[in-house]
Structures are given as structure tokens and as C-alpha cells.
Design a protein around this motif. Structure first.
Motif, mmCIF file in Angstrom:
data_model
loop_
_atom_site.group_PDB
_atom_site.id
_atom_site.type_symbol
_atom_site.label_atom_id
_atom_site.label_comp_id
_atom_site.label_asym_id
_atom_site.label_seq_id
_atom_site.Cartn_x
_atom_site.Cartn_y
_atom_site.Cartn_z
ATOM 1 N N ARG A 190 0.835 -1.203 0.000
ATOM 2 C CA ARG A 190 0.000 0.000 0.000
ATOM 3 C C ARG A 190 0.872 1.256 0.000
ATOM 4 N NH1 ARG A 190 -5.341 -1.569 1.404
ATOM 5 N NH2 ARG A 190 -5.442 -3.659 2.348
ATOM 6 N N SER A 191 2.063 1.148 0.602
ATOM 7 C CA SER A 191 2.980 2.284 0.605
ATOM 8 C C SER A 191 3.770 2.384 -0.691
ATOM 9 C CB SER A 191 3.969 2.153 1.775
ATOM 10 O OG SER A 191 3.304 2.149 3.010
ATOM 11 N N PHE A 192 3.928 1.247 -1.373
ATOM 12 C CA PHE A 192 4.722 1.204 -2.596
ATOM 13 C C PHE A 192 3.877 0.600 -3.724
ATOM 14 C CE2 PHE A 192 7.459 0.145 1.135
ATOM 15 C CZ PHE A 192 7.974 1.423 1.310
ATOM 16 N N PRO A 193 2.957 1.374 -4.302
ATOM 17 C CA PRO A 193 1.993 0.845 -5.271
ATOM 18 C C PRO A 193 2.581 0.616 -6.660
ATOM 19 C CG PRO A 193 1.645 3.189 -4.973
ATOM 20 C CD PRO A 193 2.711 2.801 -3.994
ATOM 21 N N THR A 194 3.443 -0.362 -6.753
ATOM 22 C CA THR A 194 3.976 -0.792 -8.038
ATOM 23 C C THR A 194 4.296 -2.269 -7.918
ATOM 24 O OG1 THR A 194 5.585 -0.266 -9.783
ATOM 25 C CG2 THR A 194 6.399 -0.276 -7.506
ATOM 26 N N SER A 195 4.572 -2.921 -9.037
ATOM 27 C CA SER A 195 4.861 -4.354 -9.026
ATOM 28 C C SER A 195 6.325 -4.572 -9.368
ATOM 29 C CB SER A 195 3.971 -5.081 -10.048
ATOM 30 O OG SER A 195 4.156 -6.474 -9.968
ATOM 31 N N PHE A 196 7.084 -5.144 -8.424
ATOM 32 C CA PHE A 196 8.518 -5.340 -8.616
ATOM 33 C C PHE A 196 8.789 -6.667 -9.319
ATOM 34 C CE2 PHE A 196 8.066 -2.564 -4.899
ATOM 35 C CZ PHE A 196 8.828 -1.481 -5.326
ATOM 36 N N VAL A 197 9.734 -6.641 -10.241
ATOM 37 C CA VAL A 197 10.012 -7.833 -11.044
ATOM 38 C C VAL A 197 11.481 -8.264 -11.001
ATOM 39 C CG1 VAL A 197 8.083 -7.410 -12.618
ATOM 40 C CG2 VAL A 197 10.333 -6.437 -13.144
ATOM 41 N N LYS A 198 12.352 -7.407 -10.467
ATOM 42 C CA LYS A 198 13.781 -7.736 -10.463
ATOM 43 C C LYS A 198 14.448 -7.050 -9.280
ATOM 44 C CE LYS A 198 17.973 -7.419 -13.340
ATOM 45 N NZ LYS A 198 18.547 -6.919 -14.625
ATOM 46 N N ALA A 199 15.474 -7.704 -8.724
ATOM 47 C CA ALA A 199 16.214 -7.113 -7.616
ATOM 48 C C ALA A 199 17.673 -7.525 -7.693
ATOM 49 C CB ALA A 199 15.619 -7.569 -6.287
ATOM 50 N N GLN A 200 18.541 -6.569 -7.425
ATOM 51 C CA GLN A 200 19.978 -6.853 -7.406
ATOM 52 C C GLN A 200 20.654 -5.894 -6.444
ATOM 53 O OE1 GLN A 200 22.045 -9.276 -8.807
ATOM 54 N NE2 GLN A 200 23.476 -8.285 -7.412
ATOM 55 N N GLY A 201 21.426 -6.440 -5.525
ATOM 56 C CA GLY A 201 22.140 -5.597 -4.591
ATOM 57 C C GLY A 201 21.207 -4.773 -3.719
ATOM 58 N N SER A 202 21.251 -3.474 -3.878
ATOM 59 C CA SER A 202 20.424 -2.563 -3.077
ATOM 60 C C SER A 202 19.363 -1.871 -3.918
ATOM 61 C CB SER A 202 21.317 -1.506 -2.417
ATOM 62 O OG SER A 202 22.271 -2.115 -1.594
ATOM 63 N N GLU A 203 19.006 -2.490 -5.027
ATOM 64 C CA GLU A 203 18.033 -1.866 -5.921
ATOM 65 C C GLU A 203 16.948 -2.844 -6.362
ATOM 66 O OE1 GLU A 203 20.678 1.645 -8.002
ATOM 67 O OE2 GLU A 203 20.694 -0.324 -8.962
ATOM 68 N N LEU A 204 15.750 -2.298 -6.529
ATOM 69 C CA LEU A 204 14.595 -3.037 -7.018
ATOM 70 C C LEU A 204 14.105 -2.391 -8.304
ATOM 71 C CD1 LEU A 204 12.648 -3.358 -3.651
ATOM 72 C CD2 LEU A 204 13.258 -5.311 -5.069
ATOM 73 N N THR A 205 13.682 -3.211 -9.251
ATOM 74 C CA THR A 205 13.149 -2.694 -10.509
ATOM 75 C C THR A 205 11.714 -3.159 -10.668
ATOM 76 O OG1 THR A 205 15.348 -2.778 -11.519
ATOM 77 C CG2 THR A 205 13.457 -2.600 -13.013
ATOM 78 N N ASP A 206 10.834 -2.232 -11.060
ATOM 79 C CA ASP A 206 9.424 -2.600 -11.208
ATOM 80 C C ASP A 206 9.088 -2.955 -12.651
ATOM 81 O OD1 ASP A 206 9.015 -0.215 -12.613
ATOM 82 O OD2 ASP A 206 7.889 0.762 -10.997
ATOM 83 N N ARG A 209 11.352 1.023 -13.959
ATOM 84 C CA ARG A 209 11.927 2.009 -13.063
ATOM 85 C C ARG A 209 12.665 1.314 -11.913
ATOM 86 N NH1 ARG A 209 9.141 6.973 -9.512
ATOM 87 N NH2 ARG A 209 11.140 7.985 -9.065
ATOM 88 N N THR A 210 13.830 1.846 -11.557
ATOM 89 C CA THR A 210 14.643 1.268 -10.494
ATOM 90 C C THR A 210 14.591 2.146 -9.240
ATOM 91 O OG1 THR A 210 16.145 0.168 -12.044
ATOM 92 C CG2 THR A 210 16.988 0.595 -9.834
ATOM 93 N N TYR A 211 14.483 1.485 -8.102
ATOM 94 C CA TYR A 211 14.400 2.164 -6.816
ATOM 95 C C TYR A 211 15.550 1.706 -5.927
ATOM 96 C CZ TYR A 211 9.483 2.958 -8.139
ATOM 97 O OH TYR A 211 8.323 3.310 -8.791
ATOM 98 N N ILE A 212 16.072 2.609 -5.124
ATOM 99 C CA ILE A 212 17.041 2.243 -4.097
ATOM 100 C C ILE A 212 16.261 1.714 -2.899
ATOM 101 C CG2 ILE A 212 18.824 3.098 -2.523
ATOM 102 C CD1 ILE A 212 19.528 5.182 -4.661
ATOM 103 N N PRO A 255 20.410 -2.268 2.939
ATOM 104 C CA PRO A 255 21.304 -3.420 3.015
ATOM 105 C C PRO A 255 22.697 -2.989 3.484
ATOM 106 C CG PRO A 255 20.024 -3.507 0.993
ATOM 107 C CD PRO A 255 19.742 -2.183 1.621
ATOM 108 N N LEU A 256 23.323 -3.809 4.300
ATOM 109 C CA LEU A 256 24.637 -3.475 4.834
ATOM 110 C C LEU A 256 25.705 -3.458 3.751
ATOM 111 C CD1 LEU A 256 24.518 -5.731 8.038
ATOM 112 C CD2 LEU A 256 23.639 -3.396 7.736
ATOM 113 N N THR A 257 25.415 -4.110 2.638
ATOM 114 C CA THR A 257 26.354 -4.208 1.523
ATOM 115 C C THR A 257 26.176 -3.102 0.499
ATOM 116 O OG1 THR A 257 24.774 -5.701 0.440
ATOM 117 C CG2 THR A 257 26.553 -6.722 1.711
ATOM 118 N N THR A 258 25.291 -2.159 0.755
ATOM 119 C CA THR A 258 25.025 -1.084 -0.206
ATOM 120 C C THR A 258 26.315 -0.343 -0.547
ATOM 121 O OG1 THR A 258 22.829 -0.767 0.771
ATOM 122 C CG2 THR A 258 23.652 0.980 -0.659
#
Length: 430
Positions: A24-40, A44-47, A399-402
Motif C-alpha cells: 500500500r505504501s509502494f503501489p507498483t509491481s517489482f520484477v527484479k532485484a539486485q544488490g540494493s536496488e529493485l526494478t518494477d 523504473r529502479t528504486y534504491i 542493506p549493509l552491503t550497499t
């Protein structure tokens, strides 16, 4: 031809339960993730400054964990084996013993529980009651320990407790966490007086359960003196000392266990979230050997222990905890975080920093303002959430590895989001 519906949010509203929350706070559908980033699904990529609520301390899809897991799967390694012996379990236990326990002079049995943190807490509470023959558990204001009935009884948040419906959440006494009633009130003294007074109405406890840093409760961080005081009270009253390190552990506060530098020895330590290394479901209860009095299957579950998680957890230990290099990196990033949060706090009258290590945030005074800041941050490409009794704390769980440059970009977005929201409020007030 089937069409890609990953960007269509209608299916969630139509078929997923109203219990859904983070989406509800993040109204998009995520399809990929790597490291400290998510892609919908739109590309679009989000930190990510949420990190699976501290379940992804080592980031999304760590390449070494992923490679080891793929190798295990393609070799037809055990996926599910109840609590039977397996090569993956033996390798994990061996690594945990050599890399974590022995260097810290810690001696604990590892009990595989069901795959979530709340199950590890349930096991700890059950075991404490079995050992002592007592029912009462001392928990703390603003504490969060899980959503199953026993753990929920030890949880302070009224909204989460309300989910249980009109039933009794019993056999728990809530005491004030350090600073709960202001700096002028000595919480430890209150607890001591309540337990020492035979007419206080507080039953002799089976255990004390405490989070060294309260993640959901608003990043309240207990001092060494307070933690040592609670440990001392537990011993004096014949109770077990349970330190819930589910969210604050696995490096989140700077050391593998959040209490390492406090000079305490918990009897029981529930672990979960980043314990698997890769976000796979895995929870366990660390038990002092003298307290391991379970009968076979006395606390069991079909999914106690996750062989895939054993694989990734072992790699996490070997990759990040064999020496102090990673711990030093966490310390450096924690200083970056504190500097950025200080800038934010300086711009919001009455706000204050909370937490420690890479588990810090800013109490901005009210939940509406914190919510607006997080919403604006999401619009600008940053995923971050609130915590606290009134959702008044903007909480950073990157993430601690960011990588430092990514971390700096995320912090800049957060600072900009705060500036945008406060400027808008200023204009509206004028």
C-alpha cells in the motif's frame, strides 16, 4: 499468447487479502532485484532502504549465495527433509560454530524452528515456561516479537494486538523499556520495585524478553547498563533472559549479534530475518546447553530448517564474517547515515535521532509527517518505511552491503524528500 500482467495492479486488489500492507505504501509491481536496488514492471529502479525489513542485510541476490544455491539445486540437493540430517545442515552448523560461536566464546545449541521469527519467539517462551514451571513473561513497552498468539501477547502495539480479535493475550506483564516514560524516569528501578514487592500483583517471571534495539517500536536502543540490569534481574528472580535479535542481529547494529559489546550472556536468542543470508525463510533459537531440555518433537514443524537457507546462510558467514573487514565497513556506513540523519533532524524542529549502527532513523514527531516523507521519497525513487507507536520514525534499513555511492544517493533522496515536504507545509501554513 499470454500477456504480461506484472504491471497490472488490479489483480492484487481483486484477489489478495486486505491484510497486505507494505504494498500500500509502494503501489507498483517489482520484477527484479539486485544488490540494493529493485526494478518494477515499468522498468523504473528504486534504491531499497527497507531490505525486507532487515531480512536482506546482504542485499538482493548476492552472487555467491545465488551461485551456491543454484549448484545445490541442480545437483538435486535436499530441498525438504523435516529435521533429518543433511549435508547442507551440517555445513551450516559447522560454519556457524567456527565463524560465529567460537570466536565470541559462545556456547549454544541451535534449535531449528518453523521458518519465521515469531516461531522462534514462541519456542523461547515455551521453553522458559517448561524449565521454570512458571507462566509469566516480562516483556517491554513498544516491543514487537511476532504475530502468533504467544509472541503477540509479548508485543506492545495495540493495532497488531487487535488483529487477534476478542481473545485474551495473557501470561505476559509489560514493563517500561529504557526511556519509555522520559529521561527522568528510571525504568530499571520501576521493574526492580515491581518484582521485589510481593503485593505488586506481578507473578514471578519465567523469562524476560527484550530487543536491544526495538525495530518496529521506533528504534529505541537500550544502553549497556539497561541490558545488564535486566539480565541481572532475570538471574536474581530465577527467570531466563531472552534477547530477541531477529531484526537487530546479523550485523544490523554493527556486530553479528547486537549485544556483543554489552557483557551479557542471554539464555535464549531467537534469530531469523537475515539469518538465511539471502532472504529465504529460516528461523532458529539459540539455547544455552543446560537449557536444552526439549523432548523429541516437543516443539516441531513441517518446515523446521530450510536446506536452501542452510546453503545461503553458510555462504553469508564465510563471505562476510570470517574477519572484521565487513564489520568495519558497517561502522563507516553507520557514520554516513548518522551524518545524513543529523542534517534532516536539524531541519525539523523537535525531531531527534534514534537507533544505532545501520538501524537508525529520525523521530519527526508525528506519523503524518513521517508518512508524507516516505511517500515523497518513493516518488523520487527510494523505498523507505516508518516505525514507532505512532509511525513517527522514518527508519533506514538499507542493506549493509550497499555501495557507498548508492548509499549516498539514497540518503540524498531522503534529504530532498524531507525538504520537499517541509517546504510544502511551510507554504501551506503561510
Amino acid at each position: 499468447m499470454p500477456t504480461d500482467k506484472s504491471a497490472d495492479l488490479e489483480i492484487y486488489a481483486r484477489r489478495e487479502s486486505q491484510a497486505r500492507s507494505y504494498c500500500r505504501s509502494f503501489p507498483t509491481s517489482f520484477v527484479k532485484a539486485q544488490g540494493s536496488e529493485l526494478t518494477d514492471a515499468t522498468g523504473r529502479t528504486y534504491i531499497d532502504f527497507l531490505a525486507g525489513c532487515s531480512s536482506l542485510n546482504y542485499g538482493h541476490n548476492d552472487p555467491d549465495m545465488k551461485a551456491a544455491l543454484i549448484e545445490h539445486i541442480t545437483a538435486d540437493g535436499i530441498t525438504h527433509g523435516l529435521d533429518m540430517h543433511s549435508g547442507a545442515k551440517a555445513d551450516f552448523l559447522g560454519a556457524f560454530e567456527e565463524i560465529i560461536l567460537k570466536p565470541r566464546d559462545m556456547d549454544y545449541k541451535v534449535m531449528m524452528t518453523g521458518p519465521t521469527g515469531t516461531n522462534a519467539v514462541e519456542a523461547a517462551m515455551k521453553l522458559a515456561r517448561k524449565i521454570t514451571g512458571r507462566r509469566n513473561i516480562i516483556a517491554f513497552t513498544n516491543g514487537f516479537h511476532g504475530m502468533t498468539m504467544g509472541a503477540l501477547a509479548a508485543t506492545g502495539n495495540a493495532g497488531k494486538r487487535a488483529g487477534a480479535g476478542p481473545v485474551s493475550l495473557h501470561d505476559v506483564t509489560h514493563m517500561p523499556y529504557e526511556g519509555a516514560f522520559g529521561d527522568g524516569m528510571d525504568s530499571l528501578k520501576i521493574i526492580e520495585e515491581m518484582l521485589g514487592n510481593p503485593s505488586s500483583g506481578v507473578d514471578a517471571p519465567a523469562a524476560f524478553i527484550i530487543e536491544p534495539v526495538q525495530g518496529e517500536g521506533g528504534l529505541n536502543a537500550a544502553s549497556t547498563a539497561f541490558m545488564q540490569g535486566v539480565a541481572k534481574l532475570a538471574k536474581e528472580h530465577g527467570a531466563l533472559f531472552i534477547v530477541d535479535d531477529i531484526q537487530a542481529g546479523c550485523g544490523r547494529t554493527g556486530t553479528f549479534f547486537s549485544f556483543e559489546e554489552m557483557g551479557i550472556e542471554p539464555d535464549l536468542i531467537p534469530m531469523a530475518k537475515s539469518f538465511s543470508g539471502m532472504g529465504l525463510p529460516f528461523a532458529a533459537l539459540l539455547i544455552k546447553p543446560e537449557h536444552d531440555v526439549w523432548g523429541p518433537a516437543e516443539h516441531n514443524g513441517t518446515f523446521r530448517g530450510n536446506n536452501h537457507a542452510f546453503v545461503t546462510a553458510r555462504v553469508a558467514l564465510e563471505k562476510f564474517w570470517k574477519d572484521d573487514t565487513f564489520q568495519k565497513e558497517i561502522t563507516a556506513k553507520a557514520e554516513m547515515l548518522r551524518d545524513a540523519l543529523t542534517r534532516i533532524a536539524d531541519g525539523i524542529p523537535g525531531s531527534r535521532l534514534k537507533g544505532r549502527g545501520m538501524m537508525q532513523g529520525v523521530d519527526v514527531g508525528n506519523g503524518d509527517l513521517a508518512g508524507e516523507i516516505c511517500a515523497r521519497a518513493f516518488e523520487k525513487g527510494l523505498i523507505i518505511e516508518t516505525s514507532g507507536a505512532h509511525d513517527e520514525v522514518v527508519k533506514v534499513l538499507a542493506p549493509l552491503t550497499t555501495p557507498e555511492d548508492t548509499f549516498a544517493r539514497g540518503l540524498d533522496i531522503l534529504v530532498e524528500a524531507v525538504q520537499d515536504v517541509t517546504e510544502t507545509q511551510k507554504i501551506a501554513a503561510e
